[in-house]
Write an enzyme that holds these catalytic residues in place. Structure first.
Site, PDB file in Angstrom:
ATOM      1  CG  ASP A  31      -1.833   1.220   1.262  1.00 55.18           C
ATOM      2  OD1 ASP A  31      -2.903   1.141   0.641  1.00 55.18           O
ATOM      3  OD2 ASP A  31      -1.473   2.238   1.897  1.00 55.18           O
ATOM      4  CD  GLU A  61      -3.632   0.950  -2.998  1.00 51.70           C
ATOM      5  OE1 GLU A  61      -4.749   0.975  -2.459  1.00 51.70           O
ATOM      6  OE2 GLU A  61      -2.738   1.755  -2.732  1.00 51.70           O
ATOM      7  CB  CYS A  70     -16.486  -8.907   9.013  1.00 54.28           C
ATOM      8  SG  CYS A  70     -16.438  -7.098   9.015  1.00 54.28           S
ATOM      9  CB  CYS A 124     -14.261  -3.170  11.211  1.00 57.33           C
ATOM     10  SG  CYS A 124     -15.707  -3.817  10.331  1.00 57.33           S
ATOM     11  CG  ASP A 176      -0.909   3.550   5.457  1.00 57.48           C
ATOM     12  OD1 ASP A 176      -1.878   3.929   4.789  1.00 57.48           O
ATOM     13  OD2 ASP A 176      -0.091   4.316   5.986  1.00 57.48           O
TER      14      ASP A 176
END
Length: 352
Positions: free
Chosen positions: A130, A214, A284, A300, A310
């Protein structure tokens, strides 16, 4: 134009062309043809006229006219004769062409050679990366590389040198000295950044057989927020600072270096869409903007999983890369997005 070149060299209007070797002049025409091809293919802007002092270079394409004496650190080039050079590393294989270029007041010679090498078996496992500003590169194994910020470290010195140049008379001797000082600082910035990127890309390519990145659109991310007179932009000063930080990292150059260094070692580079990589819970699979509480904190809202943002992004990038490879193997049309919900394992994600 190559036919016209012979007439230009023998004409009374351009006798300076005859002072240079013919092959570099023909290579300039090839570069012009390539520039027009890229323009009409919409890969580049319209070709610009060359200017003395900017990207000065010449290329010798005929290896029969080149003599390389690496033991004594010298090279023979047409019209220039024997030249001494500082050997950075051995030139292995048969010499194909030589490019002489100037940068920051120094001249460099690049020797292109051809040889056959065996592609080694890649070593190491897979890793997702990342890219960021606070952390240059965060790996899915939890480690990260700190940014070098080459431009930021030399920004004050560069600003002072540019201010001195603005106070000097144009084309004066002091102005030329100030311009050379600016070029030296800018070359230093580029060299520090390039050295750091080479070390980082070499370390990663040597220890991993698969690297997932990415597919960042750096041009869009660093676009100016100034706007227009009718619709002025907001937070222009903050966005300008962010743009400088993004461009100071050299993300595209890092990706380019990883690409060819991994290919040298028989490894692979895979790129995935960056959408929702930092907003998806690796536990999840819940996707929400509220999952990323701050620049560095991920929590989350569904399952309560907490980690560095990151690091979470790197984990999701790696999983998206595995899913993309699985889609290519199975012949699926399109890999899943980073925010696709999953069950117990990545293999359970269906390609849609």
């Amino acid at each position: 134009m190559c036919k016209e070149l012979s007439g230009w060299r023998n004409s009374a209007e351009m006798p300076w062309l005859k002072g240079g070797p013919i092959h570099p002049l023909q290579q300039s025409l090839k570069d012009l043809e390539r520039a027009y091809t890229n323009f009409f293919a919409k890969r580049a802007d319209f070709p610009r006229f060359k200017k003395k002092g900017q990207r000065d270079s010449l290329r010798y394409p005929d290896p029969k006219q080149i003599k390389l004496d690496q033991g004594n650190g010298r090279i023979f080039l047409p019209k220039l004769g024997w030249l001494r050079y500082r050997n950075s590393r051995d030139a292995l294989g048969a010499v194909k062409n030589v490019t002489v270029s100037q940068s920051g007041g120094r001249w460099f010679v690049s020797i292109q050679t051809q040889r056959e090498v065996e592609v080694p078996a890649p070593s190491g496992g897979a890793v997702g990366i990342d890219m960021g500003v606070a952390r240059f590169a965060t790996l899915s194994d939890g480690s990260y590389l700190a940014p070098r910020n080459s431009f930021k470290a030399h920004q004050v010195a560069l600003r002072k040198a540019q201010r001195t140049l603005s106070h000097n008379t144009k084309f004066s001797n002091n102005g030329k000295k100030a311009k050379a000082r600016i070029q030296k600082i800018q070359a230093r910035i580029a060299n520090v950044r390039r050295d750091d990127l080479h070390k980082a890309s070499a370390t990663i390519s040597q220890n991993h057989a698969l690297v997932v990145l990415e597919d960042l659109q750096v041009g869009n991310m660093s676009r100016s927020a100034k706007g227009s007179v009718e619709q002025p932009g907001r937070n222009v000063r903050a966005k300008a600072g962010l743009n400088r930080s993004i461009l100071d990292q050299g993300w595209f150059e890092f990706r380019r270096q990883l690409d060819y260094k991994l290919a040298w070692r028989g490894a692979h580079l895979v790129t995935v869409p960056p959408r929702n990589t930092s907003r998806t819970s690796p536990e999840c699979g819940h996707v929400a903007a509220g999952n990323r509480r701050s620049q560095s904190r991920f929590a989350c809202v569904e399952c309560g999983f907490e980690a560095n943002a990151d690091h979470v992004g790197a984990i999701n990038v790696l999983r998206a890369g595995h899913a993309r490879l699985a889609c290519k193997v199975s012949g699926a049309a399109r890999p899943p997005a980073a925010g696709t919900r999953r069950s117990d394992s990545v293999a359970a994600v269906s390609c849609t």
